[in-house]
Design an enzyme around this catalytic site. Structure first.
Site, PDB file in Angstrom:
ATOM      1  N   PRO A   1       1.310  -0.602  -0.158  1.00  0.00           N
ATOM      2  CG  PRO A   1      -0.688  -1.802   1.487  1.00  0.00           C
ATOM      3  CD  PRO A   1       0.575  -2.349   1.120  1.00  0.00           C
ATOM      4  CB  CYS A   2       1.282   3.628  -2.495  1.00  0.00           C
ATOM      5  SG  CYS A   2      -0.322   3.666  -3.114  1.00  0.00           S
TER       6      CYS A   2
END
Length: 179
Positions: A77-78
């Site tokens: 996840p960014c």
């Protein structure tokens, strides 16, 4: 070559690998709708909706049957790293790259690829350590690594997004990636 796609989403990373002869044997994401899309678009329904932190040394081998994993791809996840976001050092998603590394350590694939936002290069932890330095210190004992910075639009994506790709080959293979 057999691949695992971690944080697979709808499978866009797997798709590129499939177009080049790779075969996904498991795709994992905790977002049910993304996995439904992943499986809808493939004859081999290998997408599984589960939290990557729930896997263990017994469950994974059972799921993979006799498959030897050659490559692990994924995009942890960014949102917590994104320059467009809050960049909250306490966002629990920021440490999910550790789960990716656990898979690398377990399967020891020949090659890996991590994709993320450019903000991962400047994000720091609560203790003021750069996240990218932690990632690289975990990867480099076993892998020869290279980091690429690119614009997604240069590869046909209709968005002007800067991305970071970290790739590595297992050191015992003596294969060096080039810039």
């Amino acid at each position: 070559m057999k691949i695992i796609d971690l944080f697979s989403g709808d499978g866009w990373r797997s798709q590129g690998f499939e177009w080049n002869g790779f075969e996904p044997v498991v795709a994992i994401d905790c977002w049910d709708d993304a996995i439904k899309t992943y499986n809808h678009n493939r004859k081999d329904k290998v997408g599984i909706s589960i939290d990557v932190t729930q896997f263990n040394d017994e469950l994974l081998p059972n799921m993979l049957k006799e498959h030897k994993v050659d490559v692990i791809i994924g995009g942890p996840p960014c949102q917590g790293f994104s320059i467009a976001g809050k960049r909250d050092k306490n966002d629990p998603r920021n440490s999910l790259f550790i789960e990716y590394i656990k898979y690398l350590n377990y399967f020891k694939p020949k090659l890996f690829m991590i994709e993320n936002v450019i903000g991962i290069l400047s994000m720091k932890t609560e203790t003021n350590e750069k996240v990218i330095d932690i990632i690289m210190s975990e990867l480099t004992p076993n892998y020869d690594c290279i980091t690429y910075k690119l614009y997604a639009s240069d590869f046909g994506v209709p968005q002007n997004r800067r991305r970071v790709i970290i790739m590595g080959t297992r050191k015992d293979l003596n294969i060096k990636l080039s810039e």
